[in-house]
Design a protein around this motif. Sequence first.
Motif, PDB file in Angstrom:
ATOM      1  N   PHE A  46     -24.584  28.701  29.709  1.00  0.00           N
ATOM      2  CA  PHE A  46     -23.908  29.685  30.545  1.00  0.00           C
ATOM      3  C   PHE A  46     -24.796  30.084  31.718  1.00  0.00           C
ATOM      4  O   PHE A  46     -24.347  30.148  32.860  1.00  0.00           O
ATOM      5  CB  PHE A  46     -23.529  30.907  29.704  1.00  0.00           C
ATOM      6  CG  PHE A  46     -22.590  31.840  30.402  1.00  0.00           C
ATOM      7  CD1 PHE A  46     -21.221  31.643  30.357  1.00  0.00           C
ATOM      8  CD2 PHE A  46     -23.071  32.929  31.111  1.00  0.00           C
ATOM      9  CE1 PHE A  46     -20.350  32.497  31.013  1.00  0.00           C
ATOM     10  CE2 PHE A  46     -22.217  33.802  31.766  1.00  0.00           C
ATOM     11  CZ  PHE A  46     -20.850  33.584  31.714  1.00  0.00           C
ATOM     12  N   ALA A  47     -26.071  30.333  31.448  1.00  0.00           N
ATOM     13  CA  ALA A  47     -27.014  30.711  32.509  1.00  0.00           C
ATOM     14  C   ALA A  47     -27.191  29.592  33.531  1.00  0.00           C
ATOM     15  O   ALA A  47     -27.447  29.850  34.699  1.00  0.00           O
ATOM     16  CB  ALA A  47     -28.367  31.075  31.900  1.00  0.00           C
ATOM     17  N   ALA A  48     -27.016  28.352  33.087  1.00  0.00           N
ATOM     18  CA  ALA A  48     -27.149  27.202  33.985  1.00  0.00           C
ATOM     19  C   ALA A  48     -25.846  26.910  34.735  1.00  0.00           C
ATOM     20  O   ALA A  48     -25.759  25.932  35.476  1.00  0.00           O
ATOM     21  CB  ALA A  48     -27.578  25.972  33.187  1.00  0.00           C
ATOM     22  N   GLY A  49     -24.821  27.748  34.533  1.00  0.00           N
ATOM     23  CA  GLY A  49     -23.564  27.575  35.244  1.00  0.00           C
ATOM     24  C   GLY A  49     -22.555  26.692  34.539  1.00  0.00           C
ATOM     25  O   GLY A  49     -21.507  26.370  35.089  1.00  0.00           O
ATOM     26  N   ARG A  50     -22.845  26.315  33.328  1.00  0.00           N
ATOM     27  CA  ARG A  50     -21.955  25.441  32.559  1.00  0.00           C
ATOM     28  C   ARG A  50     -21.016  26.291  31.724  1.00  0.00           C
ATOM     29  O   ARG A  50     -21.431  26.907  30.752  1.00  0.00           O
ATOM     30  CB  ARG A  50     -22.818  24.552  31.669  1.00  0.00           C
ATOM     31  CG  ARG A  50     -22.090  23.514  30.908  1.00  0.00           C
ATOM     32  CD  ARG A  50     -22.199  22.165  31.611  1.00  0.00           C
ATOM     33  NE  ARG A  50     -21.436  21.205  30.875  1.00  0.00           N
ATOM     34  CZ  ARG A  50     -21.955  20.295  30.074  1.00  0.00           C
ATOM     35  NH1 ARG A  50     -23.253  20.159  29.984  1.00  0.00           N
ATOM     36  NH2 ARG A  50     -21.181  19.480  29.415  1.00  0.00           N
ATOM     37  N   ARG A  51     -19.765  26.393  32.113  1.00  0.00           N
ATOM     38  CA  ARG A  51     -18.800  27.260  31.425  1.00  0.00           C
ATOM     39  C   ARG A  51     -17.877  26.491  30.483  1.00  0.00           C
ATOM     40  O   ARG A  51     -17.410  27.036  29.506  1.00  0.00           O
ATOM     41  CB  ARG A  51     -17.944  28.019  32.435  1.00  0.00           C
ATOM     42  CG  ARG A  51     -18.720  28.817  33.465  1.00  0.00           C
ATOM     43  CD  ARG A  51     -19.537  29.923  32.821  1.00  0.00           C
ATOM     44  NE  ARG A  51     -20.040  30.860  33.793  1.00  0.00           N
ATOM     45  CZ  ARG A  51     -21.283  30.856  34.261  1.00  0.00           C
ATOM     46  NH1 ARG A  51     -22.147  29.962  33.855  1.00  0.00           N
ATOM     47  NH2 ARG A  51     -21.677  31.754  35.123  1.00  0.00           N
ATOM     48  N   GLU A  52     -17.602  25.240  30.797  1.00  0.00           N
ATOM     49  CA  GLU A  52     -16.675  24.445  29.984  1.00  0.00           C
ATOM     50  C   GLU A  52     -17.457  23.591  28.993  1.00  0.00           C
ATOM     51  O   GLU A  52     -18.353  22.850  29.365  1.00  0.00           O
ATOM     52  CB  GLU A  52     -15.835  23.541  30.884  1.00  0.00           C
ATOM     53  CG  GLU A  52     -14.817  22.730  30.140  1.00  0.00           C
ATOM     54  CD  GLU A  52     -14.030  21.820  31.061  1.00  0.00           C
ATOM     55  OE1 GLU A  52     -13.797  20.667  30.672  1.00  0.00           O
ATOM     56  OE2 GLU A  52     -13.671  22.252  32.176  1.00  0.00           O
ATOM     57  N   LEU A  53     -17.087  23.698  27.711  1.00  0.00           N
ATOM     58  CA  LEU A  53     -17.744  22.899  26.679  1.00  0.00           C
ATOM     59  C   LEU A  53     -16.807  21.874  26.052  1.00  0.00           C
ATOM     60  O   LEU A  53     -17.261  20.925  25.434  1.00  0.00           O
ATOM     61  CB  LEU A  53     -18.311  23.809  25.586  1.00  0.00           C
ATOM     62  CG  LEU A  53     -19.403  24.765  26.047  1.00  0.00           C
ATOM     63  CD1 LEU A  53     -19.870  25.642  24.888  1.00  0.00           C
ATOM     64  CD2 LEU A  53     -20.570  23.992  26.633  1.00  0.00           C
ATOM     65  N   ARG A  54     -15.515  22.092  26.185  1.00  0.00           N
ATOM     66  CA  ARG A  54     -14.540  21.143  25.645  1.00  0.00           C
ATOM     67  C   ARG A  54     -13.190  21.424  26.278  1.00  0.00           C
ATOM     68  O   ARG A  54     -13.049  22.342  27.071  1.00  0.00           O
ATOM     69  CB  ARG A  54     -14.464  21.228  24.123  1.00  0.00           C
ATOM     70  CG  ARG A  54     -13.901  22.539  23.605  1.00  0.00           C
ATOM     71  CD  ARG A  54     -13.879  22.566  22.082  1.00  0.00           C
ATOM     72  NE  ARG A  54     -13.212  23.769  21.608  1.00  0.00           N
ATOM     73  CZ  ARG A  54     -11.925  23.855  21.327  1.00  0.00           C
ATOM     74  NH1 ARG A  54     -11.128  22.806  21.488  1.00  0.00           N
ATOM     75  NH2 ARG A  54     -11.391  24.973  20.896  1.00  0.00           N
ATOM     76  N   ARG A  55     -12.197  20.625  25.906  1.00  0.00           N
ATOM     77  CA  ARG A  55     -10.824  20.821  26.363  1.00  0.00           C
ATOM     78  C   ARG A  55      -9.936  21.076  25.156  1.00  0.00           C
ATOM     79  O   ARG A  55     -10.144  20.507  24.090  1.00  0.00           O
ATOM     80  CB  ARG A  55     -10.318  19.576  27.104  1.00  0.00           C
ATOM     81  CG  ARG A  55     -11.047  19.330  28.402  1.00  0.00           C
ATOM     82  CD  ARG A  55     -10.194  19.777  29.506  1.00  0.00           C
ATOM     83  NE  ARG A  55     -10.884  19.799  30.790  1.00  0.00           N
ATOM     84  CZ  ARG A  55     -10.400  20.459  31.793  1.00  0.00           C
ATOM     85  NH1 ARG A  55      -9.265  21.101  31.685  1.00  0.00           N
ATOM     86  NH2 ARG A  55     -11.040  20.470  32.935  1.00  0.00           N
ATOM     87  N   SER A  56      -8.948  21.905  25.337  1.00  0.00           N
ATOM     88  CA  SER A  56      -8.004  22.197  24.273  1.00  0.00           C
ATOM     89  C   SER A  56      -7.248  20.928  23.893  1.00  0.00           C
ATOM     90  O   SER A  56      -6.738  20.228  24.776  1.00  0.00           O
ATOM     91  CB  SER A  56      -7.005  23.258  24.736  1.00  0.00           C
ATOM     92  OG  SER A  56      -5.926  23.355  23.835  1.00  0.00           O
ATOM     93  N   PRO A  57      -7.162  20.613  22.608  1.00  0.00           N
ATOM     94  CA  PRO A  57      -6.421  19.412  22.213  1.00  0.00           C
ATOM     95  C   PRO A  57      -4.911  19.554  22.449  1.00  0.00           C
ATOM     96  O   PRO A  57      -4.207  18.572  22.569  1.00  0.00           O
ATOM     97  CB  PRO A  57      -6.725  19.270  20.718  1.00  0.00           C
ATOM     98  CG  PRO A  57      -7.194  20.603  20.273  1.00  0.00           C
ATOM     99  CD  PRO A  57      -7.766  21.285  21.473  1.00  0.00           C
TER     100      PRO A  57
END
Length: 108
Positions: A46-57
């Motif tokens: 999150f601190a590195a700007g990465r908000r998406e970890l996966r996609r909803s199936p």
Amino acid sequence: MIPSPSSAVPTLRTDQSVRRGPALRFLADGCSVEAFEGESVAAALFAAGRRELRRSPRDGAPRGMFCLMGSCQECLVWVGSRKLPACQVPVTPGLEIETLDFREQRLG
């Protein structure tokens, strides 16, 4: 005893109350991420700007951190051969994680 007005009052300012581990880097989906030893993978991403970890199936909507206490399973990542909530995995030197989508694309 009632503290006098001149008594030191504890502060909630993060610059004085947070004790961070040493700075380090870990790998997320093959990319280097700056972090502090001991913070959670979710917090570091999150601190590195990465908000998406996966996609909803169901509808393909982006999913990321939600409860940050390991209950919701929204932040699942692969750590070696185990699927774990990123909010429950502490950053350590040499750590390598993969998001679910990245691993699926890599392995087919």
